[in-house]
Write a protein that holds these residues in place. Sequence first.
Motif, PDB file in Angstrom:
ATOM      1  N   LEU A  65       0.837  -1.202   0.000  1.00  0.00           N
ATOM      2  CA  LEU A  65       0.000   0.000   0.000  1.00  0.00           C
ATOM      3  C   LEU A  65       0.871   1.250   0.000  1.00  0.00           C
ATOM      4  CD1 LEU A  65      -2.607   1.671   0.456  1.00  0.00           C
ATOM      5  CD2 LEU A  65      -2.413   1.128   2.894  1.00  0.00           C
ATOM      6  N   SER A  66       1.894   1.272   0.830  1.00  0.00           N
ATOM      7  CA  SER A  66       2.782   2.435   0.914  1.00  0.00           C
ATOM      8  C   SER A  66       3.429   2.737  -0.423  1.00  0.00           C
ATOM      9  CB  SER A  66       3.863   2.184   1.966  1.00  0.00           C
ATOM     10  OG  SER A  66       3.294   1.982   3.236  1.00  0.00           O
ATOM     11  N   PHE A  67       3.846   1.694  -1.131  1.00  0.00           N
ATOM     12  CA  PHE A  67       4.477   1.860  -2.443  1.00  0.00           C
ATOM     13  C   PHE A  67       3.527   2.536  -3.427  1.00  0.00           C
ATOM     14  CE2 PHE A  67       4.872   0.084  -6.739  1.00  0.00           C
ATOM     15  CZ  PHE A  67       6.146   0.509  -7.084  1.00  0.00           C
ATOM     16  N   PHE A  68       2.305   2.043  -3.508  1.00  0.00           N
ATOM     17  CA  PHE A  68       1.346   2.601  -4.463  1.00  0.00           C
ATOM     18  C   PHE A  68       0.908   4.018  -4.086  1.00  0.00           C
ATOM     19  CE2 PHE A  68       0.572  -1.963  -5.507  1.00  0.00           C
ATOM     20  CZ  PHE A  68       0.869  -1.882  -6.863  1.00  0.00           C
ATOM     21  N   LEU A  69       0.831   4.303  -2.782  1.00  0.00           N
ATOM     22  CA  LEU A  69       0.454   5.650  -2.350  1.00  0.00           C
ATOM     23  C   LEU A  69       1.429   6.688  -2.896  1.00  0.00           C
ATOM     24  CD1 LEU A  69      -0.569   5.066   1.383  1.00  0.00           C
ATOM     25  CD2 LEU A  69      -2.071   5.817  -0.478  1.00  0.00           C
ATOM     26  N   VAL A  70       2.710   6.375  -2.836  1.00  0.00           N
ATOM     27  CA  VAL A  70       3.724   7.307  -3.322  1.00  0.00           C
ATOM     28  C   VAL A  70       3.765   7.325  -4.844  1.00  0.00           C
ATOM     29  CG1 VAL A  70       6.196   7.809  -3.382  1.00  0.00           C
ATOM     30  CG2 VAL A  70       5.126   7.099  -1.237  1.00  0.00           C
ATOM     31  N   VAL A  71       3.787   6.144  -5.467  1.00  0.00           N
ATOM     32  CA  VAL A  71       3.929   6.042  -6.926  1.00  0.00           C
ATOM     33  C   VAL A  71       2.754   6.696  -7.654  1.00  0.00           C
ATOM     34  CG1 VAL A  71       3.923   4.396  -8.851  1.00  0.00           C
ATOM     35  CG2 VAL A  71       5.423   4.020  -6.889  1.00  0.00           C
ATOM     36  N   LEU A  72       1.547   6.581  -7.117  1.00  0.00           N
ATOM     37  CA  LEU A  72       0.371   7.139  -7.790  1.00  0.00           C
ATOM     38  C   LEU A  72       0.135   8.605  -7.440  1.00  0.00           C
ATOM     39  CD1 LEU A  72      -2.181   4.176  -7.471  1.00  0.00           C
ATOM     40  CD2 LEU A  72      -0.678   4.737  -9.394  1.00  0.00           C
ATOM     41  N   ASN A  73       0.381   8.968  -6.197  1.00  0.00           N
ATOM     42  CA  ASN A  73       0.059  10.336  -5.762  1.00  0.00           C
ATOM     43  C   ASN A  73       1.086  11.378  -6.185  1.00  0.00           C
ATOM     44  OD1 ASN A  73      -2.464  10.672  -4.270  1.00  0.00           O
ATOM     45  ND2 ASN A  73      -1.641   9.176  -2.828  1.00  0.00           N
ATOM     46  N   VAL A  74       2.354  11.064  -6.035  1.00  0.00           N
ATOM     47  CA  VAL A  74       3.400  12.061  -6.292  1.00  0.00           C
ATOM     48  C   VAL A  74       3.325  12.628  -7.708  1.00  0.00           C
ATOM     49  CG1 VAL A  74       5.893  12.417  -6.497  1.00  0.00           C
ATOM     50  CG2 VAL A  74       4.962  11.234  -4.491  1.00  0.00           C
ATOM     51  N   PRO A  75       3.228  11.791  -8.767  1.00  0.00           N
ATOM     52  CA  PRO A  75       3.129  12.366 -10.113  1.00  0.00           C
ATOM     53  C   PRO A  75       1.910  13.264 -10.300  1.00  0.00           C
ATOM     54  CG  PRO A  75       3.645  10.032 -10.226  1.00  0.00           C
ATOM     55  CD  PRO A  75       3.279  10.326  -8.813  1.00  0.00           C
ATOM     56  N   LEU A  76       0.794  12.910  -9.671  1.00  0.00           N
ATOM     57  CA  LEU A  76      -0.420  13.718  -9.819  1.00  0.00           C
ATOM     58  C   LEU A  76      -0.260  15.089  -9.176  1.00  0.00           C
ATOM     59  CD1 LEU A  76      -3.196  11.023  -9.191  1.00  0.00           C
ATOM     60  CD2 LEU A  76      -2.541  12.065 -11.357  1.00  0.00           C
ATOM     61  N   PHE A  77       0.328  15.124  -7.985  1.00  0.00           N
ATOM     62  CA  PHE A  77       0.533  16.417  -7.332  1.00  0.00           C
ATOM     63  C   PHE A  77       1.543  17.272  -8.093  1.00  0.00           C
ATOM     64  CE2 PHE A  77      -1.134  14.275  -3.406  1.00  0.00           C
ATOM     65  CZ  PHE A  77      -2.213  15.132  -3.230  1.00  0.00           C
ATOM     66  N   LEU A  78       2.569  16.644  -8.627  1.00  0.00           N
ATOM     67  CA  LEU A  78       3.546  17.394  -9.426  1.00  0.00           C
ATOM     68  C   LEU A  78       2.917  17.883 -10.730  1.00  0.00           C
ATOM     69  CD1 LEU A  78       6.781  15.231  -8.932  1.00  0.00           C
ATOM     70  CD2 LEU A  78       6.181  17.409  -7.835  1.00  0.00           C
ATOM     71  N   PHE A  79       2.040  17.065 -11.305  1.00  0.00           N
ATOM     72  CA  PHE A  79       1.344  17.449 -12.529  1.00  0.00           C
ATOM     73  C   PHE A  79       0.452  18.671 -12.277  1.00  0.00           C
ATOM     74  CE2 PHE A  79      -2.324  16.960 -15.468  1.00  0.00           C
ATOM     75  CZ  PHE A  79      -1.637  17.094 -16.667  1.00  0.00           C
ATOM     76  N   GLY A  80      -0.115  18.740 -11.076  1.00  0.00           N
ATOM     77  CA  GLY A  80      -0.996  19.857 -10.738  1.00  0.00           C
ATOM     78  C   GLY A  80      -0.286  21.025 -10.089  1.00  0.00           C
ATOM     79  N   LEU A  81       1.044  21.011 -10.105  1.00  0.00           N
ATOM     80  CA  LEU A  81       1.829  22.051  -9.440  1.00  0.00           C
ATOM     81  C   LEU A  81       1.471  23.454  -9.923  1.00  0.00           C
ATOM     82  CD1 LEU A  81       4.173  22.938  -7.592  1.00  0.00           C
ATOM     83  CD2 LEU A  81       5.734  22.464  -9.487  1.00  0.00           C
ATOM     84  N   LYS A  82       1.376  23.625 -11.219  1.00  0.00           N
ATOM     85  CA  LYS A  82       1.094  24.958 -11.773  1.00  0.00           C
ATOM     86  C   LYS A  82      -0.301  25.430 -11.380  1.00  0.00           C
ATOM     87  CE  LYS A  82       1.299  27.614 -16.064  1.00  0.00           C
ATOM     88  NZ  LYS A  82       1.555  27.573 -17.524  1.00  0.00           N
TER      89      LYS A  82
END
Length: 298
Positions: A65-82
């Motif tokens: 679970l911990s692995f997927f939380l980071v792998v799925l969430n981090v790119p989305l938050f970075l994608f929404g950075l702007k």
Amino acid sequence: MKFSLKYITDEIKTLKIKNFLCLTVAGIINAFGVTVFLAPVKLIDGGISGTSMMLSQITPEFLTLSFFLVVLNVPLFLFGLKKQGIAFTIYSLYAVIVYSLMAWLITGPIPIDVSIVSPLAKDDLFLCAIFGGMISGTGSGLTMRFGGALDGVEVMAIIFAKKIGVSVGTFIMMYNVIIYIISGFLMGSWILPLYSIVAYAAGLKTVDFIVEGIDRSKSVMIITDKADEITLAIGKEFECGSTNIAAKGGYSKADKTVVYFVVNRFQIPKLRNLIHGIDEKAYVTVSDVADVIKMDTE
């Protein structure tokens, strides 16, 4: 995507130690609700958290679970950075990392057996759904209150909802419905997805409670010919200010005044009697207020 140095500096200056401390607590609480109540009985949360839980159940054991939380969430938050800003993104990534780390600790090093049933609610799906939803909702609500988010699906909703012609809330609901349907097919049973919906509903109500508080404010708009008398009475009775807005009747073309102010929900009955005691023809609307922000202009 480029940010000016001044913008980056200004955003970083808004970051507060208090927020990071509260986000730490929020991540720990969310992890506790998910790993101690939901995951042991194979219930799933909503959003990316739910997707991570589902994937951890159907993939090899080392993909946690911990692995997927980071792998799925981090790119989305970075994608929404702007779209969301640097401060929001930093707060959110920090909260997700705390959530992920605590989930790993509970399911690994910490001697708590969460492999088969909940150590607190055993195999009672209803108790697991209610308490798991409430506890994880508390974590999510605290994260929102202190400037971040625990789930990247909210960022997806803000970015893509308008493009496909739906509201943000509808986008999130559609995403979760799809998750629960897929979960039902994968598990070969609809009992767990249905209880998962109960958990999600409990979480939503808890988020509302945490973000908005029990003493939810009400905004009041009064259309009246006796604005001065009503304004004076409101100030004296409730010890609060109000705003008078000039208006004109759409049909009668007569000049009117709209009195606007905010009270708590317990004051509404007294307010109703006060207004009608001054102007029986006054038109009053009462609406929910999600939050009241008082800006310090000094």
